[in-house]
Design a protein around this motif. Sequence first.
Motif, PDB file in Angstrom:
ATOM      1  N   THR A  80       0.836  -1.200   0.000  1.00 36.82           N
ATOM      2  CA  THR A  80       0.000   0.000   0.000  1.00 36.82           C
ATOM      3  C   THR A  80       0.868   1.246   0.000  1.00 36.82           C
ATOM      4  O   THR A  80       1.879   1.316   0.709  1.00 36.82           O
ATOM      5  N   ASP A  81       0.484   2.238  -0.798  1.00 40.08           N
ATOM      6  CA  ASP A  81       1.180   3.521  -0.809  1.00 40.08           C
ATOM      7  C   ASP A  81       1.113   4.123   0.590  1.00 40.08           C
ATOM      8  O   ASP A  81       0.032   4.356   1.118  1.00 40.08           O
ATOM      9  N   SER A  82       2.284   4.350   1.197  1.00 42.77           N
ATOM     10  CA  SER A  82       2.316   4.821   2.580  1.00 42.77           C
ATOM     11  C   SER A  82       1.604   6.160   2.753  1.00 42.77           C
ATOM     12  O   SER A  82       1.088   6.466   3.829  1.00 42.77           O
ATOM     13  N   SER A  83       1.557   6.975   1.689  1.00 41.02           N
ATOM     14  CA  SER A  83       0.894   8.278   1.791  1.00 41.02           C
ATOM     15  C   SER A  83      -0.620   8.145   1.874  1.00 41.02           C
ATOM     16  O   SER A  83      -1.315   9.093   2.230  1.00 41.02           O
ATOM     17  N   SER A  84      -1.152   6.959   1.523  1.00 40.03           N
ATOM     18  CA  SER A  84      -2.603   6.767   1.573  1.00 40.03           C
ATOM     19  C   SER A  84      -3.051   6.181   2.898  1.00 40.03           C
ATOM     20  O   SER A  84      -4.233   5.957   3.113  1.00 40.03           O
ATOM     21  N   VAL A  85      -2.113   5.949   3.812  1.00 40.61           N
ATOM     22  CA  VAL A  85      -2.436   5.428   5.139  1.00 40.61           C
ATOM     23  C   VAL A  85      -2.037   6.463   6.181  1.00 40.61           C
ATOM     24  O   VAL A  85      -0.898   6.934   6.189  1.00 40.61           O
ATOM     25  N   MET A  86      -2.962   6.837   7.035  1.00 42.40           N
ATOM     26  CA  MET A  86      -2.677   7.808   8.092  1.00 42.40           C
ATOM     27  C   MET A  86      -3.042   7.210   9.439  1.00 42.40           C
ATOM     28  O   MET A  86      -4.067   6.544   9.559  1.00 42.40           O
ATOM     29  N   GLY A  87      -2.202   7.462  10.412  1.00 36.84           N
ATOM     30  CA  GLY A  87      -2.460   6.925  11.737  1.00 36.84           C
ATOM     31  C   GLY A  87      -2.358   7.994  12.818  1.00 36.84           C
ATOM     32  O   GLY A  87      -1.562   8.929  12.709  1.00 36.84           O
ATOM     33  N   ASP A  92      -4.571   4.477  24.932  1.00 40.47           N
ATOM     34  CA  ASP A  92      -4.644   3.057  24.576  1.00 40.47           C
ATOM     35  C   ASP A  92      -5.367   2.820  23.252  1.00 40.47           C
ATOM     36  O   ASP A  92      -5.781   1.699  22.959  1.00 40.47           O
ATOM     37  N   SER A  93      -5.532   3.877  22.435  1.00 41.93           N
ATOM     38  CA  SER A  93      -6.313   3.752  21.202  1.00 41.93           C
ATOM     39  C   SER A  93      -5.530   4.199  19.977  1.00 41.93           C
ATOM     40  O   SER A  93      -4.755   5.160  20.036  1.00 41.93           O
ATOM     41  N   LEU A  94      -5.776   3.511  18.871  1.00 43.23           N
ATOM     42  CA  LEU A  94      -5.090   3.792  17.603  1.00 43.23           C
ATOM     43  C   LEU A  94      -6.130   3.911  16.500  1.00 43.23           C
ATOM     44  O   LEU A  94      -7.005   3.053  16.350  1.00 43.23           O
ATOM     45  N   LEU A  95      -6.047   4.988  15.723  1.00 46.79           N
ATOM     46  CA  LEU A  95      -6.945   5.221  14.594  1.00 46.79           C
ATOM     47  C   LEU A  95      -6.140   5.160  13.307  1.00 46.79           C
ATOM     48  O   LEU A  95      -5.123   5.844  13.165  1.00 46.79           O
ATOM     49  N   LEU A  96      -6.584   4.341  12.359  1.00 53.99           N
ATOM     50  CA  LEU A  96      -5.942   4.242  11.054  1.00 53.99           C
ATOM     51  C   LEU A  96      -6.954   4.554   9.964  1.00 53.99           C
ATOM     52  O   LEU A  96      -8.103   4.095  10.005  1.00 53.99           O
ATOM     53  N   THR A  97      -6.524   5.329   8.987  1.00 57.82           N
ATOM     54  CA  THR A  97      -7.350   5.672   7.829  1.00 57.82           C
ATOM     55  C   THR A  97      -6.585   5.276   6.576  1.00 57.82           C
ATOM     56  O   THR A  97      -5.400   5.593   6.444  1.00 57.82           O
ATOM     57  N   TYR A  98      -7.258   4.580   5.668  1.00 62.89           N
ATOM     58  CA  TYR A  98      -6.583   4.220   4.422  1.00 62.89           C
ATOM     59  C   TYR A  98      -7.572   4.176   3.269  1.00 62.89           C
ATOM     60  O   TYR A  98      -8.788   4.071   3.468  1.00 62.89           O
ATOM     61  N   CYS A 125      -0.377  -0.297  23.137  1.00 63.11           N
ATOM     62  CA  CYS A 125      -0.618   0.621  22.024  1.00 63.11           C
ATOM     63  C   CYS A 125       0.702   1.208  21.533  1.00 63.11           C
ATOM     64  O   CYS A 125       0.966   1.257  20.325  1.00 63.11           O
ATOM     65  N   GLU A 126       1.540   1.646  22.454  1.00 59.40           N
ATOM     66  CA  GLU A 126       2.830   2.227  22.084  1.00 59.40           C
ATOM     67  C   GLU A 126       3.732   1.198  21.426  1.00 59.40           C
ATOM     68  O   GLU A 126       4.490   1.516  20.501  1.00 59.40           O
ATOM     69  N   ASP A 127       3.651  -0.042  21.883  1.00 58.24           N
ATOM     70  CA  ASP A 127       4.432  -1.127  21.274  1.00 58.24           C
ATOM     71  C   ASP A 127       4.010  -1.335  19.819  1.00 58.24           C
ATOM     72  O   ASP A 127       4.839  -1.483  18.924  1.00 58.24           O
ATOM     73  N   CYS A 128       2.707  -1.315  19.592  1.00 60.91           N
ATOM     74  CA  CYS A 128       2.169  -1.480  18.245  1.00 60.91           C
ATOM     75  C   CYS A 128       2.577  -0.311  17.346  1.00 60.91           C
ATOM     76  O   CYS A 128       3.016  -0.493  16.214  1.00 60.91           O
ATOM     77  N   VAL A 129       2.439   0.895  17.870  1.00 60.53           N
ATOM     78  CA  VAL A 129       2.785   2.095  17.100  1.00 60.53           C
ATOM     79  C   VAL A 129       4.263   2.085  16.712  1.00 60.53           C
ATOM     80  O   VAL A 129       4.630   2.465  15.588  1.00 60.53           O
ATOM     81  N   LYS A 130       5.100   1.646  17.608  1.00 63.63           N
ATOM     82  CA  LYS A 130       6.534   1.592  17.337  1.00 63.63           C
ATOM     83  C   LYS A 130       6.831   0.707  16.131  1.00 63.63           C
ATOM     84  O   LYS A 130       7.665   1.047  15.272  1.00 63.63           O
ATOM     85  N   LEU A 131       6.138  -0.415  16.031  1.00 67.45           N
ATOM     86  CA  LEU A 131       6.350  -1.321  14.900  1.00 67.45           C
ATOM     87  C   LEU A 131       5.743  -0.765  13.609  1.00 67.45           C
ATOM     88  O   LEU A 131       6.357  -0.818  12.551  1.00 67.45           O
ATOM     89  N   ASN A 137       3.408   6.682   8.593  1.00 66.78           N
ATOM     90  CA  ASN A 137       3.545   7.809   9.503  1.00 66.78           C
ATOM     91  C   ASN A 137       2.386   7.820  10.494  1.00 66.78           C
ATOM     92  O   ASN A 137       1.223   7.842  10.092  1.00 66.78           O
ATOM     93  N   ILE A 138       2.699   7.802  11.769  1.00 68.69           N
ATOM     94  CA  ILE A 138       1.677   7.808  12.815  1.00 68.69           C
ATOM     95  C   ILE A 138       1.911   9.005  13.719  1.00 68.69           C
ATOM     96  O   ILE A 138       3.023   9.232  14.194  1.00 68.69           O
ATOM     97  N   THR A 139       0.859   9.764  13.941  1.00 66.94           N
ATOM     98  CA  THR A 139       0.931  10.979  14.746  1.00 66.94           C
ATOM     99  C   THR A 139       0.376  10.729  16.137  1.00 66.94           C
ATOM    100  O   THR A 139      -0.608  10.012  16.299  1.00 66.94           O
ATOM    101  N   HIS A 140       1.049  11.313  17.116  1.00 72.08           N
ATOM    102  CA  HIS A 140       0.580  11.189  18.495  1.00 72.08           C
ATOM    103  C   HIS A 140      -0.329  12.362  18.825  1.00 72.08           C
ATOM    104  O   HIS A 140       0.066  13.524  18.676  1.00 72.08           O
ATOM    105  N   PHE A 141      -1.558  12.071  19.242  1.00 69.29           N
ATOM    106  CA  PHE A 141      -2.465  13.124  19.689  1.00 69.29           C
ATOM    107  C   PHE A 141      -2.288  13.285  21.176  1.00 69.29           C
ATOM    108  O   PHE A 141      -2.635  12.399  21.957  1.00 69.29           O
ATOM    109  N   ASP A 142      -1.726  14.429  21.573  1.00 75.95           N
ATOM    110  CA  ASP A 142      -1.447  14.689  22.981  1.00 75.95           C
ATOM    111  C   ASP A 142      -2.579  15.511  23.574  1.00 75.95           C
ATOM    112  O   ASP A 142      -2.672  16.715  23.352  1.00 75.95           O
TER     113      ASP A 142
END
Length: 220
Positions: A80-87, A92-98, A125-131, A137-142
């Motif tokens: 998958t084109d990495s630019s078409s996937v956003m995270g 403890d939650s992860l949102l992915l759009t593709y 969640c952080e373990d998953c995001v790291k991989l 590209n995954i953004t952290h919502f603080d």
Amino acid sequence: MNSSSKSTKTWTLLRYAVEINHHSPSSSPNSTSSSERQQPQRQLIDCSEGLLCLTLTPSQQLYVIRDDTEKIECVDLLTTDSSSVMGTYTGDSLLLTYLIPHDNIQRKFLVKFASTATLNARQHCEDCVKLLSHSINITHFDSTSSSSPITTNSIVSIADMIKYLMKENPIQLSSYYNQEVVFNWKETDELLEKYLCDETFPDFVANVASVLETMKDSSK
């Protein structure tokens, strides 16, 4: 439960939610025309309906699986084109759009991780995001206050952003906010003419002003 077998990683989930948007071939994902865009389909699955897991295989296939056999979500991160996937993730939650280009479908799915005897849900969640960050590209919502350090891809809270814009909070914004926006100034007249001729435009401006005032008041 968090397990590893031949580099396959599996995380137990509490919840999975998906939103599916169908677009006509001529429309863009941001189109609001009812003739071009159907109403999104939404589904929520809780762990009480069966064991939910998020699995990342060595071949970079990301699955959401129910009851060990039913694959209810699949993203091929390798092809998958990495630019078409956003995270985006927070806590403890992860949102992915593709996007699924050939079918003109946009999928957004949210997973909420479960705690285990060894790690809490946030750590999983952080373990998953790291991989996943090796592929997309995954953004952290603080959502915490600006006293927390701002990392490379952090999104600050609305309250902190308002304080920053009003020069009340000298925080250093992350690189997420320092991206060049390409704008053709020659199109300004055309854009103004287009929107000013829309009879609903004054109401829209008034609503935006009202929302900004509300945000300003709530941040004090």
